[in-house]
Design an enzyme around this catalytic site. Structure first.
Site, PDB file in Angstrom:
ATOM      1  N   LYS A 166       0.847  -1.207   0.000  1.00 43.27           N
ATOM      2  CA  LYS A 166       0.000   0.000   0.000  1.00 43.27           C
ATOM      3  C   LYS A 166       0.874   1.244   0.000  1.00 43.27           C
ATOM      4  CE  LYS A 166      -4.427  -1.084   2.075  1.00 43.27           C
ATOM      5  NZ  LYS A 166      -5.376  -0.943   3.143  1.00 43.27           N
ATOM      6  N   LYS A 189     -20.665   7.069  18.152  1.00 46.01           N
ATOM      7  CA  LYS A 189     -20.390   6.402  16.876  1.00 46.01           C
ATOM      8  C   LYS A 189     -21.174   5.092  16.757  1.00 46.01           C
ATOM      9  CE  LYS A 189     -18.592   4.969  13.108  1.00 46.01           C
ATOM     10  NZ  LYS A 189     -18.948   5.530  11.816  1.00 46.01           N
ATOM     11  N   ASN A 222     -24.454   4.368  14.090  1.00 49.89           N
ATOM     12  CA  ASN A 222     -24.503   3.291  13.095  1.00 49.89           C
ATOM     13  C   ASN A 222     -25.616   2.297  13.403  1.00 49.89           C
ATOM     14  OD1 ASN A 222     -22.621   4.219  11.358  1.00 49.89           O
ATOM     15  ND2 ASN A 222     -21.070   2.668  11.774  1.00 49.89           N
ATOM     16  N   PHE A 257     -32.040   6.624   4.572  1.00 53.70           N
ATOM     17  CA  PHE A 257     -32.001   5.256   5.092  1.00 53.70           C
ATOM     18  C   PHE A 257     -33.384   4.622   5.181  1.00 53.70           C
ATOM     19  CE2 PHE A 257     -27.864   6.756   5.747  1.00 53.70           C
ATOM     20  CZ  PHE A 257     -27.052   5.641   5.718  1.00 53.70           C
ATOM     21  N   LEU A 258     -34.271   5.050   4.294  1.00 49.86           N
ATOM     22  CA  LEU A 258     -35.602   4.432   4.223  1.00 49.86           C
ATOM     23  C   LEU A 258     -35.796   3.778   2.860  1.00 49.86           C
ATOM     24  CD1 LEU A 258     -38.070   6.912   6.002  1.00 49.86           C
ATOM     25  CD2 LEU A 258     -37.119   4.761   6.854  1.00 49.86           C
ATOM     26  N   ALA A 279     -35.918   0.470   0.886  1.00 53.20           N
ATOM     27  CA  ALA A 279     -35.974  -0.983   1.085  1.00 53.20           C
ATOM     28  C   ALA A 279     -35.043  -1.667   0.089  1.00 53.20           C
ATOM     29  CB  ALA A 279     -37.402  -1.464   0.901  1.00 53.20           C
ATOM     30  N   CYS A 326     -18.804  -1.636   8.056  1.00 51.46           N
ATOM     31  CA  CYS A 326     -19.157  -0.940   9.304  1.00 51.46           C
ATOM     32  C   CYS A 326     -20.444  -1.426   9.958  1.00 51.46           C
ATOM     33  CB  CYS A 326     -19.238   0.557   9.047  1.00 51.46           C
ATOM     34  SG  CYS A 326     -17.617   1.273   8.749  1.00 51.46           S
ATOM     35  N   ARG A 377     -16.371  -6.085   1.708  1.00 57.17           N
ATOM     36  CA  ARG A 377     -16.545  -6.635   3.047  1.00 57.17           C
ATOM     37  C   ARG A 377     -18.032  -6.740   3.395  1.00 57.17           C
ATOM     38  NH1 ARG A 377     -12.117  -3.003   6.207  1.00 57.17           N
ATOM     39  NH2 ARG A 377     -12.838  -1.465   4.709  1.00 57.17           N
TER      40      ARG A 377
END
Ligand code: NAD
Length: 433
Positions: free
Chosen positions: A28, A188, A192, A233-234, A236, A244, A311
Site C-alpha cells: 500500500k 459512533k 450506526n 435510510f428508508l 428498502a 461498518c 466486506r
C-alpha cells in the site's frame, strides 16, 4: 491507510497541513508513494496528486514519531468470532507509543465504549482523544470535508490535545460536539446502530407491503417527509452490508451483553437483515421454480456503489445461497472485480453486465451502480434464456422492463410500483377474501 486513514491523510493535506502517513502494508505504501490509491474512492487520486508535497508515506512508526505529535489511529477493528470488536491492531499501535507525555493518540477507528479508558489505564502518559469518523465510502472525501458534526471526546488531562483536534477540524464547519471519551465512543456505535435499525425497519415494512398490496417506495416517501423521521435510510432492499454496519451493530450488541444487558432491538435488526438477503431466493423461485441448474447473473458485487469494498457485501451471501440451491452464478461489478475474485472464487466473473446476462435465466440487481440504469433491456431480452429480473434495490425502471417482456420483482412493490403493472402475485387481502 485504509478508507479512513487515507481520506483523513489526504484531506488534512488538502487543508494545508503536512501529513506523515504510516501503514504496515508495504505494498500500500509503495503504491501511495507513487501517487496511486490502493482503494477505489472518488476524489482520492486527485488529492494525492494535488497535495503530494505535503504527504509522506512510510512503513516505520519511528518516522512518524520523529515528525508528528497528533497521531490519528485509523486501523481496522473487525469483528471477532464472539461479535466483539477485535482491538488487536489498536493495541499494536498503542504498544509502539513512547510514554514521555508528548504525544496525543486520536482514535478514529470505531472502538467499543470503554476502549479509551482502558488505553489510558495502560498508557497514562498518552493524551487520548476519541474522534470517531462518520464518512461513507463512495462519498468519503466530501463527507470528511463537509461534516454534519465533529465529535471530540477527551477526559481530564487531554484538553490540550482535544483543543488541537478541534482547531484542525474547525475550518470544515459542522457542529462541534465536545464530550467525554466514553460518550464519544458511544455516539459512533449508536449512530450506526440507529441507521441499521432504520434499514431493517423499512425492509420489514417492505415485506408487509408485499403482503397487503402497498408500495414501500410510496410509504417511505410519505414517512420521510415527516421531519421527525427524515427520508434517508428508508430505501428498502436486500439489506445492509459493508465493513461498518454489520460489525458495529454486533459490537454494540455484544458490548451491552458483556455488561449483562440484552439489547433485544439490535438482535432483531441483525436477524431481519440476514433474512432479507435470503428473500431474493424465494422471488427467483417464484418465477423459475427450483434453481438447480439455472444460471443467475448478479449485477453489482461491492457492498454499495462507488466503492470496490466487498466486506460483508450482500452479494457474498446471495452467491452462496444460490450455489447452495444448485444454481450457476455469474457476477459483474464495475470496479470490485479484483476483490470479488478473491472472495467469490466459484462465481464466474464477467467484464460487463451484458456478458453476465448472456444466456442467464434471471438477473438480480444487488448493487445500484449508475451504469445499470443505462442497460438496454429491450435488446438484452433475446440474449437471456428467461426474462426474469429481481431488483434488490428498487433501482431499475420497472415499466421499461415489463414493456420489454420481463417479469420484474422489486422489494416491497406488491402492485409493481407506481410505474408498474398489475402485481405478479395478488395482495394477501385479495387472496384471503
Ligand atoms: N470504511 C468506512 O466507511 C469507515 C467509516 C467510519 C469508520 N470506520 C472505522 O475506521 C476504522 C478503519 O476502517 P477502514 O475501513 O479504513 O479499514 P481498512 O481495513 O480499510 O484499513 C485499515 C488499515 O490499517 C492498517 N493497519 C493495520 N494494523 C496496523 C498497524 N499496527 N499500524 C499501521 N497500520 C495498520 C491496515 O494495513 C489497513 O491498511 C475501523 O474501525 C472502521 O470501523 C470505517
Amino acid at each position: 491507510m485504509g478508507w479512513v486513514g487515507l481520506v483523513t491523510a489526504t484531506c488534512f493535506a488538502e487543508m494545508g497541513h503536512p501529513v506523515i502517513a504510516m501503514d504496515i502494508d508495504a505494498q500500500k505504501i509503495r503504491s501511495l508513494s507513487r501517487g496511486r490509491a490502493p482503494i477505489h474512492e472518488p476524489g482520492i487520486e486527485k488529492l494525492l496528486e494535488r497535495d503530494a508535497e505535503r504527504l509522506t508515506f512510510t512503513t516505520e512508526m519511528e518516522d512518524v514519531l520523529e515528525s508528528a505529535r497528533l497521531l490519528f489511529c485509523c486501523v481496522d477493528t473487525p469483528p471477532t468470532y464472539s461479535g466483539d470488536a477485535d482491538l488487536s491492531r489498536v493495541q499494536a499501535v498503542v504498544s509502539q507509543l513512547p510514554s514521555d507525555g508528548e504525544y496525543a493518540l486520536v482514535m478514529k477507528s470505531t472502538v467499543p465504549s470503554g476502549t479509551g479508558r482502558a488505553i489510558r489505564r495502560d498508557a497514562p502518559d498518552i493524551a487520548y482523544v476519541s474522534c470517531p469518523e462518520f464518512l461513507k465510502e463512495g462519498t468519503a472525501v466530501q463527507d470528511f470535508l463537509h461534516p454534519d458534526r465533529v465529535v471530540i471526546g477527551a477526559d481530564a488531562g487531554a484538553d490540550w490535545a482535544a483543543d488541537e483536534v478541534e482547531a484542525l477540524y474547525r475550518p470544515l464547519g459542522g457542529e462541534m460536539v465536545r464530550t467525554d471519551v466514553a460518550s464519544a465512543e458511544m455516539i459512533k456505535l449508536a449512530a450506526n446502530a440507529f441507521l441499521a435499525t432504520k434499514i431493517s425497519f423499512i425492509n420489514e415494512i417492505a415485506n408487509v407491503c408485499e403482503e397487503v398490496g402497498a408500495d414501500v417506495t410510496e410509504v417511505a416517501r410519505g414517512m420521510g417527509l415527516d421531519r421527525r423521521i427524515g427520508p434517508s435510510f428508508l430505501r428498502a432492499g436486500v439489506g445492509y452490508g459493508g465493513s461498518c454496519f454489520p460489525k458495529d451493530v454486533s459490537a454494540l450488541k455484544q458490548l451491552a451483553g458483556n455488561t449483562g444487558y440484552h439489547f433485544q432491538l439490535l438482535t432483531a435488526v441483525i436477524e431481519v437483515n440476514e433474512l432479507q438477503k435470503r428473500r431474493i431466493i424465494g422471488k427467483l423461485q417464484k418465477h423459475l421454480g427450483p434453481l438447480a441448474g439455472k444460471t443467475i447473473a448478479l449485477l453489482g458485487l461491492a457492498f454499495k456503489p462507488d466503492t470496490d469494498d466487498m466486506r460483508e457485501a450482500s452479494s457474498l451471501v446471495l452467491a452462496a445461497r444460490l450455489q447452495g440451491e444448485g444454481a450457476k452464478v455469474r457476477g459483474y461489478d464495475p470496479v470490485a472485480g479484483e476483490a470479488a475474485a478473491k472472495l467469490l472464487p466459484t462465481v464466474e466473473l464477467t467484464g460487463s453486465a451484458e456478458e453476465a446476462l448472456d444466456g442467464a435465466d434471471a438477473a438480480v440487481l444487488v448493487t445500484e451502480w449508475s451504469e445499470f440504469a443505462e442497460l438496454e433491456w429491450s435488446s438484452l431480452r433475446d440474449r437471456m434464456a428467461k426474462r426474469v429480473v429481481v431488483d434488490g434495490r428498487n433501482f431499475l425502471d420497472a415499466a421499461a422492463l415489463r414493456e420489454a417482456g420481463f417479469a420484474y420483482e422489486g422489494i416491497g412493490l406488491a402492485n409493481g410500483g407506481r410505474n408498474g403493472e398489475a402485481a405478479a402475485t395478488e395482495p394477501a387481502e385479495a387472496r384471503l377474501s
